[in-house]
Design a protein around this motif. Sequence first.
Motif, PDB file in Angstrom:
ATOM      1  N   UNK A  87       0.817  -1.218   0.000  1.00 11.22           N
ATOM      2  CA  UNK A  87       0.000   0.000   0.000  1.00 11.22           C
ATOM      3  C   UNK A  87       0.852   1.270   0.000  1.00 11.22           C
ATOM      4  N   UNK A  88       2.167   1.132   0.136  1.00  9.78           N
ATOM      5  CA  UNK A  88       3.056   2.264  -0.062  1.00  9.78           C
ATOM      6  C   UNK A  88       3.594   2.360  -1.469  1.00  9.78           C
ATOM      7  N   UNK A  89       3.349   1.326  -2.265  1.00  9.12           N
ATOM      8  CA  UNK A  89       3.807   1.240  -3.654  1.00  9.12           C
ATOM      9  C   UNK A  89       3.092   2.286  -4.497  1.00  9.12           C
ATOM     10  N   UNK A  90       3.839   2.945  -5.402  1.00 13.48           N
ATOM     11  CA  UNK A  90       3.310   4.063  -6.162  1.00 13.48           C
ATOM     12  C   UNK A  90       2.011   3.798  -6.894  1.00 13.48           C
ATOM     13  N   UNK A  91       1.919   2.747  -7.719  1.00 10.84           N
ATOM     14  CA  UNK A  91       0.664   2.503  -8.431  1.00 10.84           C
ATOM     15  C   UNK A  91      -0.534   2.304  -7.506  1.00 10.84           C
ATOM     16  N   UNK A  92      -0.328   1.585  -6.393  1.00 10.90           N
ATOM     17  CA  UNK A  92      -1.451   1.368  -5.481  1.00 10.90           C
ATOM     18  C   UNK A  92      -1.912   2.690  -4.876  1.00 10.90           C
ATOM     19  N   UNK A  93      -0.997   3.538  -4.510  1.00 13.03           N
ATOM     20  CA  UNK A  93      -1.365   4.862  -3.985  1.00 13.03           C
ATOM     21  C   UNK A  93      -2.123   5.667  -5.036  1.00 13.03           C
ATOM     22  N   UNK A  94      -1.697   5.555  -6.287  1.00  9.57           N
ATOM     23  CA  UNK A  94      -2.351   6.283  -7.372  1.00  9.57           C
ATOM     24  C   UNK A  94      -3.777   5.764  -7.581  1.00  9.57           C
ATOM     25  N   UNK A  95      -3.947   4.463  -7.626  1.00 11.26           N
ATOM     26  CA  UNK A  95      -5.269   3.887  -7.879  1.00 11.26           C
ATOM     27  C   UNK A  95      -6.250   4.192  -6.760  1.00 11.26           C
ATOM     28  N   UNK A  96      -5.770   4.262  -5.517  1.00 12.96           N
ATOM     29  CA  UNK A  96      -6.667   4.426  -4.378  1.00 12.96           C
ATOM     30  C   UNK A  96      -6.743   5.849  -3.862  1.00 12.96           C
ATOM     31  N   UNK A  97      -6.174   6.790  -4.613  1.00 11.24           N
ATOM     32  CA  UNK A  97      -6.065   8.162  -4.106  1.00 11.24           C
ATOM     33  C   UNK A  97      -7.425   8.805  -3.841  1.00 11.24           C
ATOM     34  N   UNK A  98      -8.472   8.410  -4.585  1.00  9.61           N
ATOM     35  CA  UNK A  98      -9.789   9.016  -4.398  1.00  9.61           C
ATOM     36  C   UNK A  98     -10.760   8.090  -3.664  1.00  9.61           C
ATOM     37  N   UNK A  99     -10.297   6.934  -3.244  1.00  9.40           N
ATOM     38  CA  UNK A  99     -11.183   5.990  -2.553  1.00  9.40           C
ATOM     39  C   UNK A  99     -11.430   6.453  -1.122  1.00  9.40           C
ATOM     40  N   UNK A 100     -12.616   6.202  -0.573  1.00  9.96           N
ATOM     41  CA  UNK A 100     -12.892   6.570   0.826  1.00  9.96           C
ATOM     42  C   UNK A 100     -11.921   5.866   1.769  1.00  9.96           C
ATOM     43  N   UNK A 101     -11.600   6.543   2.852  1.00 10.09           N
ATOM     44  CA  UNK A 101     -10.614   6.022   3.794  1.00 10.09           C
ATOM     45  C   UNK A 101     -11.029   4.670   4.355  1.00 10.09           C
ATOM     46  N   UNK A 102     -12.328   4.488   4.637  1.00 14.11           N
ATOM     47  CA  UNK A 102     -12.759   3.207   5.198  1.00 14.11           C
ATOM     48  C   UNK A 102     -12.642   2.091   4.172  1.00 14.11           C
ATOM     49  N   UNK A 103     -12.851   2.412   2.890  1.00 16.62           N
ATOM     50  CA  UNK A 103     -12.701   1.403   1.841  1.00 16.62           C
ATOM     51  C   UNK A 103     -11.239   0.985   1.696  1.00 16.62           C
ATOM     52  N   UNK A 104     -10.345   1.951   1.800  1.00  8.66           N
ATOM     53  CA  UNK A 104      -8.913   1.642   1.724  1.00  8.66           C
ATOM     54  C   UNK A 104      -8.502   0.760   2.888  1.00  8.66           C
ATOM     55  N   UNK A 105      -9.034   1.041   4.066  1.00  5.34           N
ATOM     56  CA  UNK A 105      -8.681   0.231   5.233  1.00  5.34           C
ATOM     57  C   UNK A 105      -9.199  -1.205   5.075  1.00  5.34           C
ATOM     58  N   UNK A 106     -10.417  -1.349   4.548  1.00  6.25           N
ATOM     59  CA  UNK A 106     -10.942  -2.704   4.304  1.00  6.25           C
ATOM     60  C   UNK A 106     -10.095  -3.415   3.255  1.00  6.25           C
ATOM     61  N   UNK A 107      -9.667  -2.670   2.236  1.00  5.35           N
ATOM     62  CA  UNK A 107      -8.825  -3.266   1.195  1.00  5.35           C
ATOM     63  C   UNK A 107      -7.493  -3.718   1.765  1.00  5.35           C
ATOM     64  N   UNK A 108      -6.942  -2.912   2.673  1.00 11.26           N
ATOM     65  CA  UNK A 108      -5.667  -3.274   3.310  1.00 11.26           C
ATOM     66  C   UNK A 108      -5.833  -4.558   4.144  1.00 11.26           C
ATOM     67  N   UNK A 109      -6.927  -4.650   4.875  1.00 12.75           N
ATOM     68  CA  UNK A 109      -7.177  -5.850   5.676  1.00 12.75           C
ATOM     69  C   UNK A 109      -7.357  -7.069   4.782  1.00 12.75           C
ATOM     70  N   UNK A 110      -8.017  -6.876   3.642  1.00  9.33           N
ATOM     71  CA  UNK A 110      -8.204  -7.989   2.706  1.00  9.33           C
ATOM     72  C   UNK A 110      -6.879  -8.430   2.108  1.00  9.33           C
ATOM     73  N   UNK A 111      -6.011  -7.480   1.810  1.00  9.65           N
ATOM     74  CA  UNK A 111      -4.692  -7.821   1.284  1.00  9.65           C
ATOM     75  C   UNK A 111      -3.885  -8.593   2.319  1.00  9.65           C
TER      76      UNK A 111
END
Length: 280
Positions: A229-253
């Motif tokens: 989640x610190x990788x450049x493309x992942x930050x770019x793709x998720x830049x506009x995603x809601x914070x709670x969605x990003x956190x759920x995505x991180x937990x899923x990863x």
Amino acid sequence: MADTPIANTHQYEAWNGYEGRHWADHQARYDALNEPVTGLLLEAAALRVTDTVLDIGCGNGSVTRLAARRARQAVGIDLSAPMLERARATAEAEGLSHVTHVQGDAQVHAFEPASFDVAVSRFGVMFFADPVAAFSNIAGALRPGGRLAFVCPQSFDRQDQARVFAAVGRHAPLPDLTAVSETGPASFADPSRVRAVLSAAGFEGIEVRAVDTEQVWGRGPSDASAFLFGWGPMRHWLRDAPEDAVERAREAATEAFGAYATGDGVRLKMSCWLVTATRA
């Protein structure tokens, strides 16, 4: 600023922004991630002590330095100023005076004609805006009969990463990484395209060999997820995603990485092509 004109402007911006800084700040980790293919690449390049070597997309300079230890001289070229700063400092610290680093775009850089014996690249040739033009320029930098060796990924659906990304994509929007494109990580996933591009660029004796390796993504699932989640493309793709969605995505990863956890780190299979050719 780069030493030469830039054709791949989008890549220049990315590699001189947070993506390039992330690679530079995690030099050892990225080197370890990609190290399994490095020995295969250098073996395929068949370096000799009299060779002058060009490393395309050299990044932090690991391959350039290893090539320099086997050859007379090595030159690394890359778009990224942060990574080249790391590459130069590391080469100096290792006492490698016969290593040079150039900030430039290999597609249009004014190489001295026929000045290299070998060109190598570890995951650095998939992003050219015009691959035929880029490899034609590289061919012109090689002496007649000069050798080319590079590693590139096979299709994304053949990578263990695909399962991790699918888990992320269930919670936050990601692009279709399996889609065929003219440029990008999987732009050379089709061996027939590799052969067509290299033939059009003036190479012959083209061989494409399948190679499977393992990449260590982290000490454990949480560590691997934080790195992803610190990788450049992942930050770019998720830049506009809601914070709670990003956190759920991180937990899923993190959960998905758990399937690959071993006593020796989180190990994912990567399927690559090892490509060799000679300048006609």
